[in-house]
Design a protein around this motif. Sequence first.
Motif, short mmCIF file in Angstrom:
data_model
loop_
_atom_site.label_atom_id
_atom_site.label_comp_id
_atom_site.label_asym_id
_atom_site.label_seq_id
_atom_site.Cartn_x
_atom_site.Cartn_y
_atom_site.Cartn_z
N GLU A 1 0.83 -1.20 0.00
CA GLU A 1 0.00 0.00 0.00
C GLU A 1 0.87 1.25 0.00
N VAL A 2 1.91 1.25 0.83
CA VAL A 2 2.82 2.40 0.90
C VAL A 2 3.50 2.60 -0.45
N LEU A 3 3.96 1.51 -1.06
CA LEU A 3 4.63 1.61 -2.35
C LEU A 3 3.70 2.18 -3.41
N PHE A 4 2.47 1.67 -3.49
CA PHE A 4 1.55 2.17 -4.50
C PHE A 4 1.13 3.62 -4.24
N LYS A 5 1.02 4.00 -2.98
CA LYS A 5 0.73 5.40 -2.69
C LYS A 5 1.88 6.28 -3.16
N ALA A 6 3.10 5.82 -2.96
CA ALA A 6 4.27 6.58 -3.42
C ALA A 6 4.30 6.65 -4.94
N ILE A 7 4.05 5.53 -5.61
CA ILE A 7 4.04 5.51 -7.08
C ILE A 7 2.98 6.48 -7.61
N ASN A 8 1.83 6.52 -6.95
CA ASN A 8 0.75 7.41 -7.40
C ASN A 8 1.04 8.88 -7.15
N GLN A 9 2.09 9.19 -6.39
CA GLN A 9 2.49 10.59 -6.20
C GLN A 9 3.46 11.07 -7.27
N LEU A 10 3.95 10.15 -8.09
CA LEU A 10 4.85 10.53 -9.19
C LEU A 10 4.04 11.26 -10.27
N SER A 11 4.75 11.99 -11.12
CA SER A 11 4.08 12.62 -12.27
C SER A 11 3.53 11.50 -13.16
N ASP A 12 2.56 11.82 -14.01
CA ASP A 12 1.97 10.81 -14.88
C ASP A 12 3.03 10.09 -15.72
N HIS A 13 3.95 10.84 -16.32
CA HIS A 13 4.96 10.23 -17.19
C HIS A 13 5.89 9.31 -16.38
N GLN A 14 6.31 9.77 -15.20
CA GLN A 14 7.18 8.94 -14.37
C GLN A 14 6.44 7.68 -13.92
N ARG A 15 5.17 7.82 -13.54
CA ARG A 15 4.37 6.68 -13.09
C ARG A 15 4.23 5.64 -14.20
N VAL A 16 3.94 6.10 -15.40
CA VAL A 16 3.77 5.18 -16.54
C VAL A 16 5.08 4.44 -16.81
N VAL A 17 6.18 5.18 -16.90
CA VAL A 17 7.47 4.56 -17.20
C VAL A 17 7.86 3.56 -16.11
N PHE A 18 7.73 3.96 -14.86
CA PHE A 18 8.09 3.07 -13.76
C PHE A 18 7.23 1.81 -13.75
N THR A 19 5.92 1.99 -13.90
CA THR A 19 5.00 0.85 -13.86
C THR A 19 5.24 -0.11 -15.01
N LEU A 20 5.35 0.43 -16.22
CA LEU A 20 5.57 -0.44 -17.38
C LEU A 20 6.91 -1.16 -17.31
N SER A 21 7.91 -0.51 -16.74
CA SER A 21 9.23 -1.13 -16.65
C SER A 21 9.32 -2.11 -15.50
N LYS A 22 9.05 -1.65 -14.31
CA LYS A 22 9.32 -2.46 -13.11
C LYS A 22 8.22 -3.46 -12.79
N ILE A 23 7.00 -3.16 -13.16
CA ILE A 23 5.91 -4.08 -12.82
C ILE A 23 5.52 -4.94 -14.03
N ASP A 24 5.47 -4.34 -15.22
CA ASP A 24 5.12 -5.12 -16.41
C ASP A 24 6.34 -5.69 -17.13
N GLY A 25 7.55 -5.25 -16.75
CA GLY A 25 8.76 -5.82 -17.31
C GLY A 25 9.06 -5.44 -18.76
N MET A 26 8.58 -4.28 -19.20
CA MET A 26 8.83 -3.86 -20.58
C MET A 26 10.21 -3.21 -20.71
N SER A 27 10.75 -3.28 -21.91
CA SER A 27 12.05 -2.64 -22.19
C SER A 27 11.84 -1.14 -22.41
N ASN A 28 12.94 -0.39 -22.31
CA ASN A 28 12.87 1.06 -22.55
C ASN A 28 12.39 1.36 -23.97
N LYS A 29 12.79 0.53 -24.93
CA LYS A 29 12.37 0.74 -26.31
C LYS A 29 10.85 0.57 -26.44
N GLU A 30 10.32 -0.49 -25.83
CA GLU A 30 8.86 -0.70 -25.88
C GLU A 30 8.12 0.47 -25.23
#
Length: 192
Positions: free
Chosen positions: A128-157
Amino acid sequence: MEEEKFIQELKEGKRIAYSHLIDRFEQKVFTTCISFVPNKEDAEDIAQEVFLEVFNSINKFKGNSKLSTWIYRITTNKCLEFIRKKNAKKRFAFLQSIFGNEIPVDKARYFTEMNHPGIILEHKEKSEVLFKAINQLSDHQRVVFTLSKIDGMSNKEISEIINKSVSSVESLMFRAKKNLQTLLENFYKNDN
């Protein structure tokens, strides 16, 4: 099935193509939704909205990117839209409670389900703490972090999904990590 032919069949409204689209992307879309919104029912609702949007907008698809990239773009936008609406409702309910209206503040825990395979943490509270912190990031940072670290996508994707260069994605990831580190350090300092 060749992608161009498949897209043409979608544009022609062929049922078999829509069925194939759902079979092919349903799990990927749901996994992305639950990465942003870790509540099964909400993630399912957003995934349904994504497919409605895809069905309603397929004729606008220009083919400048892969179909999967376009679908991920719609998915991330729907997730961010949901998070913004949820946050606005919470602020509205809070303001109403301050001014004495009878509408109670929503005290239900938002992070009720944490069964996503990309999120393995010891305690639900830490999640819960982690997701609250992630949701405080800017939209672009949140998308990049989520797609990379949680969905495992490459930077190119990710760069294709958000229409930014790979170096911009790397920069956003760096800032997201730095901001998360600060947010989490502050949380744990204040928690003691």
